[in-house]
Design a protein around this motif. Structure first.
Motif, PDB file in Angstrom:
ATOM      1  N   TYR A   1       0.823  -1.202   0.000  1.00  0.00           N
ATOM      2  CA  TYR A   1       0.000   0.000   0.000  1.00  0.00           C
ATOM      3  C   TYR A   1       0.858   1.253   0.000  1.00  0.00           C
ATOM      4  CZ  TYR A   1      -3.503  -3.314   1.707  1.00  0.00           C
ATOM      5  OH  TYR A   1      -4.341  -4.392   1.860  1.00  0.00           O
ATOM      6  N   LEU A   2       0.287   2.312  -0.527  1.00  0.00           N
ATOM      7  CA  LEU A   2       0.853   3.638  -0.377  1.00  0.00           C
ATOM      8  C   LEU A   2      -0.289   4.589  -0.052  1.00  0.00           C
ATOM      9  CD1 LEU A   2       3.489   5.332  -0.578  1.00  0.00           C
ATOM     10  CD2 LEU A   2       2.745   5.949  -2.889  1.00  0.00           C
ATOM     11  N   GLN A   3      -0.340   5.028   1.186  1.00  0.00           N
ATOM     12  CA  GLN A   3      -1.324   5.998   1.608  1.00  0.00           C
ATOM     13  C   GLN A   3      -0.759   7.384   1.356  1.00  0.00           C
ATOM     14  OE1 GLN A   3      -4.564   5.588   2.993  1.00  0.00           O
ATOM     15  NE2 GLN A   3      -4.582   7.786   2.546  1.00  0.00           N
ATOM     16  N   MET A   4      -1.443   8.152   0.546  1.00  0.00           N
ATOM     17  CA  MET A   4      -0.987   9.476   0.154  1.00  0.00           C
ATOM     18  C   MET A   4      -1.966  10.511   0.682  1.00  0.00           C
ATOM     19  SD  MET A   4       0.236   8.760  -3.767  1.00  0.00           S
ATOM     20  CE  MET A   4      -1.446   8.449  -4.308  1.00  0.00           C
ATOM     21  N   SER A   5      -1.455  11.437   1.460  1.00  0.00           N
ATOM     22  CA  SER A   5      -2.266  12.497   2.037  1.00  0.00           C
ATOM     23  C   SER A   5      -1.656  13.846   1.686  1.00  0.00           C
ATOM     24  CB  SER A   5      -2.360  12.339   3.555  1.00  0.00           C
ATOM     25  OG  SER A   5      -2.943  11.103   3.912  1.00  0.00           O
ATOM     26  N   SER A   6      -2.443  14.893   1.893  1.00  0.00           N
ATOM     27  CA  SER A   6      -1.988  16.255   1.592  1.00  0.00           C
ATOM     28  C   SER A   6      -1.365  16.332   0.210  1.00  0.00           C
ATOM     29  CB  SER A   6      -0.991  16.728   2.659  1.00  0.00           C
ATOM     30  OG  SER A   6      -1.578  16.713   3.940  1.00  0.00           O
ATOM     31  N   LEU A   7      -2.048  15.770  -0.744  1.00  0.00           N
ATOM     32  CA  LEU A   7      -1.506  15.687  -2.095  1.00  0.00           C
ATOM     33  C   LEU A   7      -1.340  17.060  -2.720  1.00  0.00           C
ATOM     34  CD1 LEU A   7      -3.446  12.561  -3.285  1.00  0.00           C
ATOM     35  CD2 LEU A   7      -0.964  12.806  -3.334  1.00  0.00           C
ATOM     36  N   LYS A   8      -0.292  17.172  -3.503  1.00  0.00           N
ATOM     37  CA  LYS A   8       0.058  18.401  -4.190  1.00  0.00           C
ATOM     38  C   LYS A   8       0.052  18.165  -5.690  1.00  0.00           C
ATOM     39  CE  LYS A   8       3.325  19.569  -0.492  1.00  0.00           C
ATOM     40  NZ  LYS A   8       4.746  19.888  -0.189  1.00  0.00           N
ATOM     41  N   PRO A   9      -0.144  19.214  -6.474  1.00  0.00           N
ATOM     42  CA  PRO A   9      -0.059  19.042  -7.925  1.00  0.00           C
ATOM     43  C   PRO A   9       1.258  18.416  -8.381  1.00  0.00           C
ATOM     44  CG  PRO A   9      -1.045  21.150  -7.421  1.00  0.00           C
ATOM     45  CD  PRO A   9      -0.583  20.575  -6.107  1.00  0.00           C
ATOM     46  N   GLU A  10       2.327  18.675  -7.657  1.00  0.00           N
ATOM     47  CA  GLU A  10       3.623  18.098  -7.993  1.00  0.00           C
ATOM     48  C   GLU A  10       3.663  16.586  -7.830  1.00  0.00           C
ATOM     49  OE1 GLU A  10       4.540  21.051  -4.930  1.00  0.00           O
ATOM     50  OE2 GLU A  10       2.760  21.090  -6.209  1.00  0.00           O
ATOM     51  N   ASP A  11       2.676  16.013  -7.158  1.00  0.00           N
ATOM     52  CA  ASP A  11       2.596  14.570  -7.004  1.00  0.00           C
ATOM     53  C   ASP A  11       1.987  13.890  -8.220  1.00  0.00           C
ATOM     54  OD1 ASP A  11       3.631  14.556  -4.323  1.00  0.00           O
ATOM     55  OD2 ASP A  11       1.651  15.193  -3.615  1.00  0.00           O
ATOM     56  N   THR A  12       1.485  14.662  -9.147  1.00  0.00           N
ATOM     57  CA  THR A  12       0.885  14.101 -10.350  1.00  0.00           C
ATOM     58  C   THR A  12       1.917  13.299 -11.129  1.00  0.00           C
ATOM     59  OG1 THR A  12      -0.772  15.849 -10.544  1.00  0.00           O
ATOM     60  CG2 THR A  12      -0.204  14.653 -12.553  1.00  0.00           C
TER      61      THR A  12
END
Length: 131
Positions: free
Chosen positions: A80-91
């Motif tokens: 799993y990868l739980q991703m929070s507080s996502l930013k446009p740079e994470d695209t």
């Protein structure tokens, strides 16, 4: 043969969360270190996080520390990868990787070195973060 398969990608607004999953048939799951990489258009595939076979060791890229959490459930053969507080740079396209150095003995490795030693890659799942 062995083909990791990712799921859970999608489109979210900045500040949102997603959880990615990866399964890999053909592997004795608790025998192999696992990780996540990502690749945006025009950029190199970069390391995101990895976890040792036991789950006892994890590493994160500096730009995701505090926001992403990697975990595994060996009984379910799932990463799993739980991703929070996502930013446009994470695209990016996010890729599951199996068979890479990710133990306490590999703390000094560059992510590019881990990438070069990946045994198996998934096809990727797209994550898009809008502002």
């Amino acid at each position: 043969q062995i083909q990791p398969v990712e799921s859970g990608g999608g489109s979210v607004q900045a500040g949102g969360s997603l959880r990615l999953s990866c399964t890999a048939s053909g592997l004795t799951f608790d025998d192999v270190n696992m990780g996540w990489f990502r690749q945006a258009p025009g950029k190199e595939r970069e390391g995101v996080s990895c976890i040792s076979w036991s789950g006892g060791t994890t590493y994160y890229a500096d730009n995701v520390k505090g926001r992403f959490t990697i975990s595994r459930d060996n009984a379910k053969n799932t990463l799993y990868l739980q991703m929070s507080s996502l930013k446009p740079e994470d695209t990016a396209m996010y890729y599951c990787a199996a068979g890479l150095p990710c133990t306490s003995r590999s703390a000094a490795l560059l992510w590019s070195e881990r990438r070069s030693k990946v045994g198996y890659w998934g096809q990727g799942t797209q994550v898009t973060v809008s502002s």
